[in-house]
Design an enzyme around this catalytic site. Structure first.
Site, short mmCIF file in Angstrom:
data_model
loop_
_atom_site.label_atom_id
_atom_site.label_comp_id
_atom_site.label_asym_id
_atom_site.label_seq_id
_atom_site.Cartn_x
_atom_site.Cartn_y
_atom_site.Cartn_z
N LYS A 104 0.79 -1.22 0.00
CA LYS A 104 0.00 0.00 0.00
C LYS A 104 0.83 1.28 0.00
O LYS A 104 0.30 2.35 -0.26
CB LYS A 104 -0.98 0.01 1.16
CG LYS A 104 -2.03 -1.10 1.09
CD LYS A 104 -2.70 -1.14 -0.29
CE LYS A 104 -3.84 -2.14 -0.30
NZ LYS A 104 -5.07 -1.53 0.10
N SER A 126 -2.45 -12.43 4.88
CA SER A 126 -3.08 -12.37 3.56
C SER A 126 -2.15 -12.96 2.50
O SER A 126 -2.61 -13.45 1.47
CB SER A 126 -3.48 -10.94 3.20
OG SER A 126 -2.36 -10.17 2.87
#
Lengths: 315, 91
Positions: free
Chosen positions: A44, A261
């Site tokens: 991100k 994840s």
């Protein structure tokens, strides 16, 4: 290694490493792109920098301004880093049930945390941020779920890096959070080679998020709809918490310390490898394992960790 | 052929609180229609009025989202598990 002027110049250009020893099919290689190597610790950082620079360019963002953003953690952390370096204030709407390290990292870079109900998951954080932004239109709302700079950062960065380092890629597998990674990388790779298959991996988060009143509380990121994500994806597969943790542990056994994840993405890659005859599967490991040490993911009893993961947002 | 259908929290009250029910059908479309016939309170929540899949619903056969298979024509067989989940974001 060059001497860089700013820590922000460290964003992107992440390494890729082969983990084919974990492939269930000896004819299928698995290659993992380590986004945890970014300075804010996750993929991100790329979109945080891209969205801020885009807003600076079009005049929406000026020195001293305040940003508001909903995030389950990583986008907030990336924005906190960029905001700290560039001199902006940041308020992050964060679901209450994220790992403690996500919260701590936001504090490291001086972001203000506004808590949203954990039972409503990320959907609840988005709703709250939308509401706050209406009350405070003077705060700049980059809104990662609708911001084209998000997929563009992957179309111009992550995608070309994968093509440069692993042009033999046949399958690309990544988590579907905002859909930015899949949209940007998927489109880039398919433009280079239309035969590349794009797989999305999703946690059954709906099971954990029980605060939705009805299905109209559901949420599809506007960028996914606008950029015709449903036409781009070839397959979407659901990976539960147990499989995610098991594969997070297997990655660690191969020496790769990645977040939960990433374990889900790896489970998706294994499923993909089992379903094809031969190929090269590239996956994105969105972050490193550091932010999940408190969950005991590697060390505690598997059943206990899985139950804990069901109550935690790790995407 | 009966298959197991796992329900999200938001649909359980329409099925008397059950988290999992069985429904008949050879395709996902048939399974969902029979599900709604058995639990009319789910009408409009799973399928729209014109019979398409509700926008904010993801339906999986075992672990695969049917939107990327044959949509409502996706075949199901005995022993398959169908999961209905609301669309949620991450990030």
């Amino acid at each position: 290694m060059a001497l860089l002027r700013s820590v922000l110049d460290l964003i992107g250009n992440t390494p890729m490493v082969e983990v084919s020893e974990l492939s269930p099919n000896p004819q299928v290689r698995i290659v993992i792109k380590l986004e945890g190597q970014n300075p804010g610790g996750s993929v991100k950082d790329r979109i945080a920098l891209a969205m801020v620079e885009e807003a600076e360019k079009d005049g929406r963002l000026a020195p001293g301004d305040t940003l508001i953003e909903p995030s389950s953690g990583n986008t907030g952390i990336g924005l906190a880093l960029v905001a700290r370096v560039k001199g902006y204030h940041l308020k992050v709407v964060l679901p209450s049930n994220v790992s403690v390290e996500r919260r701590q990292l936001l504090e490291v870079w001086g972001a203000e945390i506004i808590e949203s109900p954990g039972s409503e998951g990320s959907n609840g954080a988005v709703r709250m941020a939308n509401r706050i932004h209406q009350e405070h239109p003077e705060w700049v709302y980059l809104y990662q779920y609708a911001n084209r700079a998000n997929p563009t950062a992957h179309y111009e960065g992550t995608g070309p890096e994968i093509w440069r380092d692993c042009p033999e890629v046949t399958h690309f597998v990544a988590g579907l959070g905002t859909s930015g990674t899949l949209l940007g990388v998927g489109r880039f790779l398919k433009e280079r080679n239309p035969d590349v298959q794009v797989w999305a991996v999703e946690p059954p988060a709906g099971e954990m998020v029980d605060g939705l009143r009805n299905l109209d509380d559901g949420y599809i990121p506007p960028i996914f709809t606008d950029l015709r994500g449903a036409d781009l994806l070839d397959r979407k597969t659901m990976i539960g918490p147990r499989e995610s943790i098991e594969w997070t542990r297997r990655l660690a056994e191969a020496g790769v310390f990645a977040g939960i994840s990433s374990g889900a993405a790896m489970a998706g890659a294994a499923r993909c490898a089992s379903s094809v005859e031969r190929g090269v599967v590239v996956i994105v490991a969105a972050d490193g394992g550091w932010k999940y040490l408190s969950t005991g993911a590697w060390t505690d009893d598997l059943d206990v960790v899985v139950e804990r993961a069901k109550r935690t947002i790790y995407f | 052929m009966p298959v197991e259908v796992r329900l999200p929290t938001v649909l359980r009250s329409a099925a008397g609180g059950s988290s999992s029910v069985t429904a008949e059908g050879a395709t996902i479309g048939e399974v969902l229609q029979n599900l709604i016939a058995a639990f009319p309170a789910m009408a409009g929540q799973v399928l729209t009025e014109d019979g398409t899949l509700h926008r904010f619903v993801n339906v999986y056969v075992n672990d695969d989202d049917v939107r990327y298979l044959e949509q409502l024509d996706t075949k199901v067989a005995e022993g398959d598990t169908v999961s209905i989940l609301p669309a949620v974001a991450g990030g």
